[in-house]
Design a protein around this motif. Structure first.
Motif, short mmCIF file in Angstrom:
data_model
loop_
_atom_site.label_atom_id
_atom_site.label_comp_id
_atom_site.label_asym_id
_atom_site.label_seq_id
_atom_site.Cartn_x
_atom_site.Cartn_y
_atom_site.Cartn_z
N LYS A 12 -12.48 0.38 2.67
CA LYS A 12 -12.97 0.76 3.99
C LYS A 12 -12.11 1.79 4.70
CE LYS A 12 -11.10 -2.55 7.31
NZ LYS A 12 -10.72 -1.70 8.40
N ASP A 13 -10.84 1.83 4.50
CA ASP A 13 -10.01 2.75 5.27
C ASP A 13 -9.96 4.14 4.64
OD1 ASP A 13 -9.47 0.87 7.29
OD2 ASP A 13 -7.96 -0.07 6.04
N ARG A 14 -9.28 4.29 3.52
CA ARG A 14 -9.27 5.61 2.86
C ARG A 14 -10.67 5.97 2.38
NH1 ARG A 14 -4.34 3.93 -0.78
NH2 ARG A 14 -5.41 2.00 -0.32
N THR A 15 -11.34 5.01 1.80
CA THR A 15 -12.70 5.26 1.34
C THR A 15 -13.60 5.62 2.51
OG1 THR A 15 -12.40 3.67 -0.45
CG2 THR A 15 -14.67 4.24 0.13
N GLY A 16 -13.48 4.88 3.58
CA GLY A 16 -14.30 5.13 4.77
C GLY A 16 -14.04 6.50 5.37
N LEU A 17 -12.76 6.90 5.37
CA LEU A 17 -12.43 8.22 5.92
C LEU A 17 -13.05 9.32 5.07
CD1 LEU A 17 -11.04 10.11 7.86
CD2 LEU A 17 -8.97 9.89 6.46
N ILE A 18 -12.92 9.24 3.76
CA ILE A 18 -13.49 10.26 2.89
C ILE A 18 -15.01 10.27 3.02
CG2 ILE A 18 -13.80 11.02 0.50
CD1 ILE A 18 -10.98 11.51 1.67
N ASP A 37 -20.08 3.74 8.56
CA ASP A 37 -18.74 3.19 8.33
C ASP A 37 -18.69 1.71 8.70
OD1 ASP A 37 -15.84 3.75 7.67
OD2 ASP A 37 -15.64 2.98 9.72
N ALA A 38 -19.24 1.36 9.85
CA ALA A 38 -19.22 -0.03 10.30
C ALA A 38 -20.05 -0.95 9.41
CB ALA A 38 -19.71 -0.12 11.74
N ALA A 39 -21.05 -0.39 8.74
CA ALA A 39 -21.91 -1.20 7.89
C ALA A 39 -21.16 -1.81 6.71
CB ALA A 39 -23.08 -0.36 7.38
N SER A 40 -19.99 -1.29 6.38
CA SER A 40 -19.22 -1.85 5.27
C SER A 40 -18.55 -3.17 5.67
CB SER A 40 -18.17 -0.86 4.78
OG SER A 40 -17.20 -0.62 5.79
N GLY A 41 -18.45 -3.46 6.96
CA GLY A 41 -17.77 -4.66 7.43
C GLY A 41 -18.25 -5.97 6.82
N PRO A 42 -19.55 -6.27 6.89
CA PRO A 42 -20.02 -7.53 6.34
C PRO A 42 -19.73 -7.70 4.84
CG PRO A 42 -21.67 -6.60 7.78
CD PRO A 42 -20.60 -5.55 7.62
N LEU A 44 -17.15 -6.94 3.39
CA LEU A 44 -15.72 -7.20 3.18
C LEU A 44 -15.29 -8.60 3.63
CD1 LEU A 44 -14.38 -3.74 4.32
CD2 LEU A 44 -14.47 -4.63 1.98
N ARG A 45 -16.21 -9.41 4.14
CA ARG A 45 -15.83 -10.74 4.62
C ARG A 45 -15.13 -11.56 3.55
NH1 ARG A 45 -21.32 -11.59 7.08
NH2 ARG A 45 -21.19 -10.22 8.88
N ASP A 46 -15.71 -11.63 2.35
CA ASP A 46 -15.10 -12.42 1.28
C ASP A 46 -13.74 -11.86 0.88
OD1 ASP A 46 -17.28 -14.10 1.27
OD2 ASP A 46 -18.23 -13.15 -0.47
N PHE A 47 -13.63 -10.54 0.83
CA PHE A 47 -12.36 -9.91 0.49
C PHE A 47 -11.27 -10.34 1.47
CE2 PHE A 47 -9.31 -6.51 1.29
CZ PHE A 47 -8.76 -6.34 0.03
N TYR A 48 -11.55 -10.26 2.76
CA TYR A 48 -10.54 -10.61 3.75
C TYR A 48 -10.29 -12.11 3.80
CZ TYR A 48 -9.91 -5.88 5.23
OH TYR A 48 -9.58 -4.54 5.23
N ARG A 49 -11.29 -12.92 3.55
CA ARG A 49 -11.08 -14.37 3.47
C ARG A 49 -10.11 -14.68 2.33
NH1 ARG A 49 -15.89 -16.25 4.82
NH2 ARG A 49 -16.82 -15.41 2.92
N ASP A 50 -10.27 -14.01 1.20
CA ASP A 50 -9.37 -14.18 0.07
C ASP A 50 -7.96 -13.69 0.41
OD1 ASP A 50 -8.72 -14.70 -2.76
OD2 ASP A 50 -8.58 -12.50 -2.88
N PHE A 66 -6.37 -5.08 10.87
CA PHE A 66 -7.01 -4.08 10.02
C PHE A 66 -8.28 -4.61 9.35
CE2 PHE A 66 -2.46 -3.21 10.09
CZ PHE A 66 -2.48 -1.94 10.64
N ALA A 67 -8.56 -5.89 9.51
CA ALA A 67 -9.71 -6.50 8.83
C ALA A 67 -11.04 -6.08 9.43
CB ALA A 67 -9.57 -8.02 8.85
N ALA A 68 -11.09 -5.92 10.73
CA ALA A 68 -12.37 -5.57 11.37
C ALA A 68 -12.76 -4.13 11.06
CB ALA A 68 -12.25 -5.75 12.88
N THR A 69 -14.05 -3.91 10.92
CA THR A 69 -14.59 -2.56 10.75
C THR A 69 -15.42 -2.27 12.00
OG1 THR A 69 -14.69 -2.90 8.37
CG2 THR A 69 -15.97 -1.08 9.24
#
Length: 112
Positions: A12-18, A37-42, A44-50, A66-69
């Motif tokens: 989401k960060d580097r990828t989102g910027l590009i 960009d914000a649409a990637s947030g949901p 990533l829920r499992d990623f951040y839970r892990d 940094f978890a929120a998009t």
């Protein structure tokens, strides 16, 4: 939302910027770019839970902001580029993307 073919740790960060820079080059509106960009947030829920489960509460407290998009995050970044570089082309040129490559990229992004 388009398919992202670039990747960073969370995607989401580097990828989102590009992806946002490419969206701008393709002529998308700033609102569209921010919403995409914000649409990637949901996703990533499992990623951040892990990530949270693997860390101590102190470690997670450092990473949690940094978890929120949020749509405003990419807007602020793109506005910063506008304010300090005048336009996206100048920013990309200054960071190593020659004008000929920039033109080729823009053409590729807008080709139907």
């Amino acid at each position: 939302m388009g398919v992202r073919i670039i990747h960073c740790h969370a995607g989401k960060d580097r990828t989102g910027l590009i992806a946002a820079l490419c969206s701008e080059l393709a002529g998308q509106t700033r609102d569209h770019t921010a919403a995409d960009d914000a649409a990637s947030g949901p996703a990533l829920r499992d990623f951040y839970r892990d990530q949270q489960a693997r860390r101590t509460p102190e470690q997670w407290a450092h990473l949690a902001p940094f978890a929120a998009t949020r749509t405003d995050d990419i807007r602020r970044t793109l506005t910063h580029i506008d304010q300090h570089w005048g336009q996206l082309d100048a920013y990309l040129n200054a960071h190593g993307l020659p004008g000929s490559d920039l033109s080729a990229l823009r053409d590729r992004l807008t080709r139907t």
